[in-house]
Design a protein around this motif. Structure first.
Motif, mmCIF file in Angstrom:
data_model
loop_
_atom_site.group_PDB
_atom_site.id
_atom_site.type_symbol
_atom_site.label_atom_id
_atom_site.label_comp_id
_atom_site.label_asym_id
_atom_site.label_seq_id
_atom_site.Cartn_x
_atom_site.Cartn_y
_atom_site.Cartn_z
ATOM 1 N N TYR A 13 59.739 -57.774 23.463
ATOM 2 C CA TYR A 13 60.429 -58.888 24.972
ATOM 3 C C TYR A 13 58.980 -59.913 24.799
ATOM 4 N N ALA A 49 59.358 -62.689 27.849
ATOM 5 C CA ALA A 49 60.676 -62.846 29.336
ATOM 6 C C ALA A 49 59.971 -65.135 29.524
ATOM 7 N N ASN A 51 65.342 -62.882 27.859
ATOM 8 C CA ASN A 51 64.548 -62.170 27.094
ATOM 9 C C ASN A 51 64.331 -62.849 25.349
ATOM 10 N N THR A 92 57.534 -59.262 34.174
ATOM 11 C CA THR A 92 58.565 -57.460 33.043
ATOM 12 C C THR A 92 58.208 -55.999 33.118
ATOM 13 N N THR A 107 57.052 -68.003 27.085
ATOM 14 C CA THR A 107 57.072 -66.692 27.402
ATOM 15 C C THR A 107 55.293 -66.793 27.899
ATOM 16 N N ILE A 146 63.445 -57.635 32.607
ATOM 17 C CA ILE A 146 62.285 -59.101 33.287
ATOM 18 C C ILE A 146 62.855 -59.581 34.877
#
Length: 256
Positions: free
Chosen positions: A110, A112, A141, A184, A226, A241
């Motif tokens: 992942y 964010a 994401n 997140t 991110t 998120i």
């Protein structure tokens, strides 16, 4: 003002979010192209399915390595210029849609990100005029097949596969991206906890730089990088998120 895209029996519709009444005020068309005229119809927020607030007609442009702590945790170095890559519009999904793990990857991560939605055709935009071409902001994401990203010399397959770009739940037209929290949680456990003020290059610089590389069109989306705390998720894991003022984008990973 916040705009959502929702699923009704008649099909997808855009709507103004009225939090005073917990209702969606249905718009006559796509607000980026047709303005904010309403139909008069109101729909309760409860029980209404929310879709991705925008399906880019042209492109999603993403920026890599834009938070120093994330660069450090990945063992990388800061690029001399913004590191750009594309995610196709077929990668876009909405809130609560499944992220589908590709059969050819064993390590899904992942990321964010604050996402910028472009509102006007533009090229070579000066930094001081960037606000004029931004329609609003949403949450993204930047889902990544991390093993593929490491093994291949380009990122297109690792970051552009179907379902790798969740967006939502709303577009905020009045959002100030200067210094807001971005977090997140995976299965409720906090994994990322940063602020947009930690970006190496802030939103105006990114949008201007990208617009000097190629034309931006209404509905294009820019992902801004991110913060630290990126990790791996497994089928069944739920990623939430949250960006202050924009709400929470939730998606679960499942096997393909």
């Amino acid at each position: 003002m916040q705009i959502a895209r929702i699923s009704l029996q008649a099909g997808p519709r855009y709507a103004i979010v009225d939090r005073d009444t917990d209702e969606y005020v249905i718009l006559a068309g796509d607000p980026i192209f047709q303005g904010l005229d309403t139909t008069g119809q109101r729909v309760p927020m409860a029980g209404t399915r929310v879709l991705s607030p925008v399906i880019p007609r042209s492109k999603v442009v993403a920026v890599g390595r834009n938070y120093a702590a994330h660069i450090e945790e990945m063992g990388s170095t800061a690029p001399e210029n913004p590191l750009l890559f594309f995610k196709p519009n077929t990668s876009v999904i909405g809130p609560d849609d499944f992220i589908v793990k590709p059969s050819w990857s064993s390590e899904i991560s992942y990321e964010a990100e604050l996402a910028v939605v472009i509102g006007k055709p533009c090229k070579d935009v000066p930094i001081e005029r960037v606000d004029d071409v931004i329609y609003g902001y949403t949450i993204a994401n930047d889902v990544t097949a991390r093993d593929i990203q490491r093994e291949e010399e380009q990122w297109s397959r690792a970051k552009g596969f179907d379902t790798s770009c969740p967006l939502g739940p709303v577009i905020d037209l009045d959002f100030d991206p200067t210094d807001v929290g971005i977090r997140t949680r995976v299965n409720g456990e906090l994994k990322q906890d940063g602020r947009t003020s930690q970006m190496i290059r802030p939103v105006p610089e990114l949008v201007s730089y990208i617009s000097h590389a190629f034309s931006l069109l209404p509905g294009d989306v820019i992902l801004t990088g991110t913060p630290a705390g990126v990790g791996t998720i497994r089928p069944g894991d739920t990623v939430d998120i949250e960006i202050d003022g924009l709400g929470t984008l939730s998606n679960q990973l499942r096997e393909g």
